[in-house]
Design a protein around this motif. Sequence first.
Motif, PDB file in Angstrom:
ATOM      1  N   ASN A 337       0.823  -1.214   0.000  1.00  0.00           N
ATOM      2  CA  ASN A 337       0.000   0.000   0.000  1.00  0.00           C
ATOM      3  C   ASN A 337       0.856   1.263   0.000  1.00  0.00           C
ATOM      4  OD1 ASN A 337      -2.319  -1.559   0.037  1.00  0.00           O
ATOM      5  ND2 ASN A 337      -2.547  -1.459   2.256  1.00  0.00           N
ATOM      6  N   TYR A 338       2.097   1.122  -0.430  1.00  0.00           N
ATOM      7  CA  TYR A 338       3.024   2.251  -0.580  1.00  0.00           C
ATOM      8  C   TYR A 338       3.154   3.080   0.691  1.00  0.00           C
ATOM      9  CZ  TYR A 338       3.278   1.066  -5.487  1.00  0.00           C
ATOM     10  OH  TYR A 338       3.500   0.396  -6.670  1.00  0.00           O
ATOM     11  N   GLU A 340       1.376   2.886   3.720  1.00  0.00           N
ATOM     12  CA  GLU A 340       0.253   3.163   4.619  1.00  0.00           C
ATOM     13  C   GLU A 340      -0.452   1.868   4.994  1.00  0.00           C
ATOM     14  OE1 GLU A 340      -3.972   5.610   4.411  1.00  0.00           O
ATOM     15  OE2 GLU A 340      -2.179   6.498   3.490  1.00  0.00           O
ATOM     16  N   ARG A 345       0.259   6.381   8.168  1.00  0.00           N
ATOM     17  CA  ARG A 345       1.344   6.567   7.210  1.00  0.00           C
ATOM     18  C   ARG A 345       2.669   6.206   7.893  1.00  0.00           C
ATOM     19  NH1 ARG A 345       2.313   6.232   2.146  1.00  0.00           N
ATOM     20  NH2 ARG A 345       0.314   7.288   1.739  1.00  0.00           N
ATOM     21  N   SER A 348       6.672   7.260   3.365  1.00  0.00           N
ATOM     22  CA  SER A 348       6.105   8.020   2.258  1.00  0.00           C
ATOM     23  C   SER A 348       6.050   7.137   1.018  1.00  0.00           C
ATOM     24  CB  SER A 348       6.943   9.265   1.964  1.00  0.00           C
ATOM     25  OG  SER A 348       8.175   8.908   1.364  1.00  0.00           O
ATOM     26  N   GLU A 349       5.140   7.456   0.100  1.00  0.00           N
ATOM     27  CA  GLU A 349       5.061   6.675  -1.132  1.00  0.00           C
ATOM     28  C   GLU A 349       6.368   6.723  -1.917  1.00  0.00           C
ATOM     29  OE1 GLU A 349       2.533   6.513  -5.319  1.00  0.00           O
ATOM     30  OE2 GLU A 349       1.535   7.203  -3.481  1.00  0.00           O
ATOM     31  N   ARG A 353       8.597   3.431  -3.097  1.00  0.00           N
ATOM     32  CA  ARG A 353       8.954   3.238  -4.508  1.00  0.00           C
ATOM     33  C   ARG A 353      10.467   3.117  -4.672  1.00  0.00           C
ATOM     34  NH1 ARG A 353       4.908   3.602  -8.104  1.00  0.00           N
ATOM     35  NH2 ARG A 353       2.927   4.527  -7.419  1.00  0.00           N
ATOM     36  N   SER A 411      -0.712  -5.524  -6.092  1.00  0.00           N
ATOM     37  CA  SER A 411      -0.974  -5.246  -4.682  1.00  0.00           C
ATOM     38  C   SER A 411      -1.260  -6.545  -3.924  1.00  0.00           C
ATOM     39  CB  SER A 411      -2.160  -4.277  -4.518  1.00  0.00           C
ATOM     40  OG  SER A 411      -2.212  -3.779  -3.197  1.00  0.00           O
TER      41      SER A 411
END
Length: 447
Positions: A337-338, A340, A345, A348-349, A353, A411
Amino acid sequence: MRSSEYRASEYRGLAFNRRQLLGGGAAALGMLSMPMALRAQGAASAHPDWPGVSRFISGFVDSGQVANMVATLGYGEAEAAVLARGTTSFTSSTSADADTLYRIYSMTKPVTGMATVICIDDGLISLDQPIAEILPAFAKMQVQREYDGAITPGNLEPAVRPITIRHCLTHTAGLGYSIVQQGPISTAYAEAGLVPGQVTRLDVPGALNGKPVNSLELFADRLATMPLVYQPGTKWSYSVGLDLLGRVIEVVTGKSFDAFLKERIFDPVGMSSTWFRVPHEEAHRLTANYFLADGTLLPVDLPDSSIYLDEPPFPFGGAGLVSSSRDYDRFLQMIANYGEIDGVRVMSEPAVRLATSDLFADTVPYEGRFQFGERPLGYGAGGLVGSGDAAGLFGWFGAAGTCGLVNMRRSLRHNLMTQYMPSTAYPVQNEFPVVVEVDALAQDARG
């Protein structure tokens, strides 16, 4: 095959192959060679969405090849399906489930990798920052001219570039590994206490022999006195790079490595059953670990006397964690879920990545990259990065048969817990991801 009780005669002649210890994943990549023949298993399906996985687990447990297996599989933010079979040991009546505790060994590496990327995202370090800027003892490293050769001036040359954070994350720093190296440097690592994990209290030849140093600080200081086995940034070579990053994290955050993991990953992700030391009150949840020798499963670490009930000499960032299938599923869910999970959170996305992308430096030639057979793969923050038809895959494996992967494109996260060594004794790590993919494709076809 069933295990025997502890008897000295059972261990006569038993010796661990160091190359089979702690890594687990380097040789367990058959899932990237499609198609492949899956083992025939006749147990009835126990889960309508994952019939192949159900049969897979039943086949290994019902045949007595392992005492237990637990798998968790899930998409996105959906709750994971849990498939469990067997008992916590061959002599136990306690059923294994999603909260049973397993030695995950090198599945610790992606956890340390994510912690490192969190520090990058916090601005405390940078990906291409030389380690020597944080740990000055690494400023003037020497490199062996002949791999695993003599540790003498005639076989040493200066490093052509500094070791960086990137190099440590991707096993391209040129650092050695006591489970990999042979000859003089292997002896030097052992004598210096550069022992990167623990397996058993038994005196078994090859089982990470040597007494580890008692702190990450001392580990890093002594590691800096050892020659590198390759020039930095030139070759993927399984190493103590993630263990060293544990010390980097301590220095730049001012916190102990284990405290940082708890504060920034375990607590916010909800990993309440992941430790470097299993609390005594939780020992009943711990599995037994077995070593397969000449067709017999020998217990090398039992729950009530486990070496994991003791405080470790230092938190092993490369292979030290015990966890549950439920906990590791939450870790993988956070990644899928990048960053989260449950509205919290954690990363961070962009950080996720980065961590799940191919981080090999441009200086690493094609032939020096991580490969399975002739297929080149990427490497990210402590785990493999798939390419081609395996693009989007990230994760790693453990020396006792465990597996933890996430398919970022779908995912989809999936992990498998069991306990046997060496991991290559059975094709579990090769076949499990393939069975998962077959079931997932069947779900797609059903709509």
